[in-house]
Design an enzyme around this catalytic site. Structure first.
Site, PDB file in Angstrom:
ATOM      1  N   GLY A  21     -87.700  24.705 -21.464  1.00  0.00           N
ATOM      2  CA  GLY A  21     -86.263  24.838 -21.188  1.00  0.00           C
ATOM      3  C   GLY A  21     -85.743  26.186 -21.657  1.00  0.00           C
ATOM      4  O   GLY A  21     -86.516  27.089 -21.979  1.00  0.00           O
ATOM      5  N   ASN A  22     -84.423  26.333 -21.672  1.00  0.00           N
ATOM      6  CA  ASN A  22     -83.824  27.574 -22.171  1.00  0.00           C
ATOM      7  C   ASN A  22     -82.523  27.264 -22.904  1.00  0.00           C
ATOM      8  O   ASN A  22     -82.133  26.095 -23.004  1.00  0.00           O
ATOM      9  CB  ASN A  22     -83.614  28.560 -21.013  1.00  0.00           C
ATOM     10  CG  ASN A  22     -82.710  27.981 -19.951  1.00  0.00           C
ATOM     11  OD1 ASN A  22     -81.543  27.720 -20.189  1.00  0.00           O
ATOM     12  ND2 ASN A  22     -83.273  27.746 -18.762  1.00  0.00           N
ATOM     13  N   ARG A  23     -81.873  28.310 -23.410  1.00  0.00           N
ATOM     14  CA  ARG A  23     -80.744  28.086 -24.328  1.00  0.00           C
ATOM     15  C   ARG A  23     -79.386  28.035 -23.628  1.00  0.00           C
ATOM     16  O   ARG A  23     -78.356  28.108 -24.288  1.00  0.00           O
ATOM     17  CB  ARG A  23     -80.750  29.180 -25.400  1.00  0.00           C
ATOM     18  CG  ARG A  23     -81.956  29.043 -26.342  1.00  0.00           C
ATOM     19  CD  ARG A  23     -82.126  30.253 -27.235  1.00  0.00           C
ATOM     20  NE  ARG A  23     -80.865  30.683 -27.818  1.00  0.00           N
ATOM     21  CZ  ARG A  23     -80.523  31.944 -28.008  1.00  0.00           C
ATOM     22  NH1 ARG A  23     -81.319  32.914 -27.650  1.00  0.00           N
ATOM     23  NH2 ARG A  23     -79.357  32.236 -28.547  1.00  0.00           N
ATOM     24  N   SER A  24     -79.361  27.885 -22.326  1.00  0.00           N
ATOM     25  CA  SER A  24     -78.059  27.855 -21.638  1.00  0.00           C
ATOM     26  C   SER A  24     -77.239  26.632 -22.081  1.00  0.00           C
ATOM     27  O   SER A  24     -77.747  25.517 -22.125  1.00  0.00           O
ATOM     28  CB  SER A  24     -78.291  27.789 -20.121  1.00  0.00           C
ATOM     29  OG  SER A  24     -77.064  27.580 -19.473  1.00  0.00           O
TER      30      SER A  24
END
Ligand code: CTP
Length: 402
Positions: free
Chosen positions: A209-212
């Site tokens: 995933g990512n930090r959005s």
């Protein structure tokens, strides 16, 4: 400035236990820059007092139709000044009076007199709400153009679990903003907005995933709604509270987001891709939880398709460019590569920009103008600027004619 700034809102409050929420609503509207004048029915005043409302709005709160108001007729003046008349909470009795056109107190006289849009938020016990009489009254009001905010299902004051709860203040404000913005620069347009990050599964419990946080996408969706657009929000994984007053579609993987974007852009006027879409996904997602082997683990990743690039340029296309170096250069190449009308570039290595922050410092790149660098702004302000640019592009024939 928010769509509530400088607006005259007439808040009608009826005798329901939910009347206490109207005080918080009045307070938040006032904080958002609206001038809120309150009319209580005499039964509302058994639950909350005019003083509660004048204290949070610094403006008058009336009950009596015959309140002396030298030089003007009170209900006519209130009706004429209003940009929006919101009856929150609306009881079965007042809905009935409104549907019948009765005018036996200050609130109903004002409802009959006003040319402003009218919104009602019913709140009552479940049996009263589902009663055919109430439903018929609501249908009559809808036919006359009154905006009805559906009550929620949940635990009611009587202990019954049924539909009849007044929605929370942020949901009510979202509905009011949508009504106030309905004639705005994007009226009649459909805008698809993506928000949040995608999660690419490795196995049933893990993902890449990512930090959005979703904040920028949510702010864009709200700004589009407040400018009068029909908004379809396609959301990946987010941590920010989701906005109200729009159709929301959940799509947590890049593939699901691509399918949702393609489906919903077929009839849309603009697409704003604020989502942080994973460029790669694991080649295989394991069916069972991956076990520790005592050895290193190599993952094979395969490329996801570029969603923005593959959407035909038959609508206005806006992308973001989250960069850590050579920002303008990379953003310019994305403008061409993704056949976008606008690319909003931000340097995500800055503390005041990018993932999770409430502010953003962006540069807007377009096909026909030099890059426009905006100062550090709240994400809501950045969103308004971008939607103004989208509205201008649509006005000048971009989109369907591209
Ligand atoms: N985007 C997309 N589909 C992808 C990846 C990105 O539609 N598979 C969109 C994003 O939503 C954003 C824009 O393309 O609006 C740019 O995303 P970004 O991650 O900055 O760029 P990439 O094209 O992925 O390029 P790179 O990672 O090499 O910077």
């Amino acid at each position: 400035m928010s769509v509530l700034g400088g607006k005259n809102i007439l808040l009608g409050v009826c005798g329901s236990i939910a009347a206490f929420k109207a005080v918080a609503l009045a307070s938040q509207l006032n904080q958002a820059g609206a001038a809120v004048t309150t009319i209580l029915t005499k039964d509302a005043a058994r639950f909350v007092t005019p003083l509660s409302f004048t204290s949070v709005t610094q403006r008058p709160a009336y009950i009596d139709l015959y309140t002396p108001d030298p030089g003007r007729i009170l209900h006519i003046a209130l009706a004429e000044e209003a940009d929006l008349l919101a009856v929150v909470p609306a009881t079965a009795h007042t809905l009935g009076r409104m549907a019948q056109g009765l005018a036996d107190d200050l609130l109903t006289c004002t409802v009959l007199s006003t040319q402003a849009p009218v919104l009602v938020a019913p709140a009552m016990d479940g049996g009263m709400f589902t009663n055919p009489a109430t439903q018929q009254n609501l249908a009559t009001l809808r036919e006359r153009g009154v905006h009805v905010v559906e009550p929620l299902a949940g635990r009611l004051a009587s202990g019954l679990v049924a539909q009849g709860r007044l929605p929370e203040v942020d949901a009510l404000i979202a509905e009011m903003r949508a009504v106030l913005g309905s004639g705005g620069p994007l009226a009649g347009k459909t805008v698809v907005v993506t928000a949040g990050g995608t999660q690419e599964p490795l196995d049933p419990v893990r993902y890449i995933g990512n930090r959005s946080s979703g904040k920028m996408g949510f702010a864009l969706a709200e700004a589009a709604r407040d400018y009068g657009a029909r908004v379809i929000l396609i959301t990946g994984a987010t941590t920010a509270p989701p906005p109200h007053g729009m159709e929301t579609v959940s799509a947590t993987t890049a593939a699901a987001m691509q399918a949702a974007v393609n489906e919903h852009t077929a009839q849309a006027d603009a697409l704003i891709m604020a989502a942080a879409v994973a460029d790669y996904r694991p080649q295989t997602a394991q069916g069972q939880k991956t076990k520790r082997t005592g050895d290193s683990l190599a993952l094979t990743l395969v490329e996801n398709e570029d969603i923005l690039a593959q959407v035909p340029h038959t609508l206005v296309k806006v992308g973001f460019a989250a960069e850590t170096e050579h920002m303008i250069e990379h953003a310019e190449s994305k403008l061409t590569r993704k056949s976008a009308d606008l690319i909003v570039a931000n340097d995500v290595s800055r503390a005041d920009s990018g993932f999770g922050t409430d502010t953003n410092q962006v540069v807007i790149l377009s096909r026909d103008r030099p890059p426009e660098s905006l100062p550090v702004l709240a994400k809501t302000e950045v969103a308004e600027t971008i939607l103004q640019r989208v509205a201008a592009l649509l006005r000048h024939g971009a989109g369907r004619s591209c």
